[in-house]
Scaffold this motif. Structure first.
Motif, PDB file in Angstrom:
ATOM      1  N   ARG A   1      34.768  41.420  43.596  1.00 23.59           N
ATOM      2  CA  ARG A   1      35.646  41.601  44.763  1.00 23.59           C
ATOM      3  C   ARG A   1      36.712  40.514  44.833  1.00 23.59           C
ATOM      4  N   LEU A   2      36.364  39.313  44.453  1.00 20.31           N
ATOM      5  CA  LEU A   2      37.369  38.250  44.431  1.00 20.31           C
ATOM      6  C   LEU A   2      38.438  38.546  43.389  1.00 20.31           C
ATOM      7  N   ALA A   3      38.047  39.152  42.284  1.00 19.40           N
ATOM      8  CA  ALA A   3      39.001  39.465  41.222  1.00 19.40           C
ATOM      9  C   ALA A   3      40.035  40.499  41.664  1.00 19.40           C
ATOM     10  N   ALA A   4      39.730  41.223  42.749  1.00 20.29           N
ATOM     11  CA  ALA A   4      40.674  42.217  43.265  1.00 20.29           C
ATOM     12  C   ALA A   4      41.956  41.569  43.769  1.00 20.29           C
ATOM     13  N   ALA A   5      41.940  40.256  43.952  1.00 19.59           N
ATOM     14  CA  ALA A   5      43.148  39.550  44.383  1.00 19.59           C
ATOM     15  C   ALA A   5      44.166  39.438  43.246  1.00 19.59           C
TER      16      ALA A   5
ATOM     17  N   ARG B   1      43.820  37.514  40.512  1.00 17.51           N
ATOM     18  CA  ARG B   1      43.779  36.187  39.887  1.00 17.51           C
ATOM     19  C   ARG B   1      42.574  36.098  38.958  1.00 17.51           C
TER      20      ARG B   1
ATOM     21  N   VAL C   1      39.159  34.669  37.744  1.00 13.52           N
ATOM     22  CA  VAL C   1      38.050  34.067  38.492  1.00 13.52           C
ATOM     23  C   VAL C   1      37.183  33.296  37.515  1.00 13.52           C
TER      24      VAL C   1
ATOM     25  N   ALA D   1      33.848  38.139  51.054  1.00 12.73           N
ATOM     26  CA  ALA D   1      34.574  38.110  49.782  1.00 12.73           C
ATOM     27  C   ALA D   1      35.816  38.987  49.854  1.00 12.73           C
ATOM     28  N   ASP D   2      35.715  40.125  50.527  1.00 10.63           N
ATOM     29  CA  ASP D   2      36.879  41.001  50.689  1.00 10.63           C
ATOM     30  C   ASP D   2      37.970  40.327  51.517  1.00 10.63           C
TER      31      ASP D   2
ATOM     32  N   ALA E   1      39.625  37.726  49.291  1.00 11.48           N
ATOM     33  CA  ALA E   1      40.479  38.353  48.288  1.00 11.48           C
ATOM     34  C   ALA E   1      41.782  38.848  48.907  1.00 11.48           C
TER      35      ALA E   1
ATOM     36  N   LEU F   1      44.012  35.879  49.557  1.00 10.77           N
ATOM     37  CA  LEU F   1      44.592  35.413  48.290  1.00 10.77           C
ATOM     38  C   LEU F   1      45.740  36.313  47.853  1.00 10.77           C
ATOM     39  N   ARG F   2      45.516  37.609  47.938  1.00 14.02           N
ATOM     40  CA  ARG F   2      46.532  38.572  47.500  1.00 14.02           C
ATOM     41  C   ARG F   2      47.803  38.459  48.347  1.00 14.02           C
TER      42      ARG F   2
END
Length: 310
Positions: free
Chosen positions: A40-44, A46, A48, A122-123, A126, A129-130
């Motif tokens: 879910r963090l990778a959905a930003a 960036r 990880v 986490a969402d 993310a 971040l996005r």
């Protein structure tokens, strides 16, 4: 996932999201969620990178290396102890921070507006971040007489709860939660008010007390609202002092801390200050549930010391 090491020096703008995870947080009940959190963090959009650490000290060191090495953000997956270690690296920097509450106590994350569900948190991180969105909040900075400095986000315990923690950490038996329960019984049998000197923005108060807490946020210990009016955006610290409690009174009042109604008890006093000097003999404090500095020490509210990803 690769570990962020001292050899990684990407720019902050394009650097990775460094993730500090404690798989034993919350007695391991969220251990299986880490791959989903990372996804879910990778959905930003960036990269990880999971930090590798085998101890709390290594976790703190890895956080410093990641921040110094150009991470675009630091995320802590765990409880208040994990957050505490991560805060030492991001406090006072421009690197934003996100706590994913996955521990037994998640007071800092919840009190600063993150969802209690780890995946929902986490969402939120993310999305922030996005969108390049951060929210500044205060931290508390402890300084010992030798100049050693530590940061904390939630509450500093400097009374009975700190004494119980110190007792439990010295015990080798029993293991698990029963050790803490036994430490409570031992310290209740030894309960006595201690003399504290409080200097609040220079004004001196001499008090005999059993409970002393200095809060940047309201809660500690997994939802106990010991400093119920504390606001981590007001540039001030809330100081709550429980006076000459005997054992019976203390045990009657302590459950009220979960609701924050203990502050109405006639033996409880509340103060607010930017700087708190705290002096007493034989006390080792606990901040965010972690063993911190011995008294005497000075606590200072530092406005907007960390930028949260929410």
């Amino acid at each position: 996932m690769l570990a962020v090491t001292a050899d990684d020096h990407p720019s902050a703008a394009g650097g990775p999201v460094a993730v500090l995870a404690n798989p034993t947080a919350g007695r391991g009940r969220h251990r299986g969620l880490l791959p989903q959190v990372l996804h879910r963090l990778a959905a930003a959009g960036r990269p990880v990178r999971l930090l590798h650490a085998r101890s709390a000290d290594e976790a703190e060191a890895a956080s410093h290396v990641a921040v110094d090495g150009g991470a675009c953000a630091l995320v802590a997956v765990g409880g208040d102890g994990t957050v505490h270690r991560a805060l030492q690296a991001v406090a006072g920097t421009a690197v934003p921070f996100g706590p994913v509450p996955a521990g037994t106590g998640n007071d800092f994350a919840v009190d600063t507006g993150f969802p209690a569900d780890p995946l929902a948190a986490a969402d939120v991180i993310a999305a922030a971040l996005r969108d390049g969105r951060t929210h500044p909040v205060d931290l508390a900075r402890m300084t010992g007489p030798d100049g050693v400095r530590r940061w904390y986000g939630a509450v500093l315990a400097a009374g009975f709860d700190a004494i119980v923690n110190e007792r439990a950490n010295r015990m080798r038996w029993p293991r698990g939660p029963r050790r803490y329960d036994l430490a409570i019984l031992v310290e209740l049998a030894r309960l006595r008010p201690r003399r504290y000197t409080l200097r609040l923005d220079g004004a001196t108060h001499e008090v005999d007390a059993v409970l002393v807490a200095v809060g940047n946020c309201a809660s500690y210990g997994g939802g106990m609202r010991v400093c119920p009016d504390a606001d981590p955006t007001d540039g001030l610290l809330d100081v709550v002092v429980g006076g000459r409690f005997d054992r019976r009174t203390l045990m009657r009042v302590k459950p009220r801390i979960y609701r924050g109604t203990h502050v109405a008890h006639p033996l409880v006093r509340s103060y607010r200050a930017r700087t708190v000097e705290l002096v007493a003999e034989g006390i080792t404090t606990y901040a965010d549930g972690e063993r911190a500095l011995g008294l005497p020490l000075t606590v200072t509210a530092v406005p907007a010391a960390v930028r949260l990803l929410r």
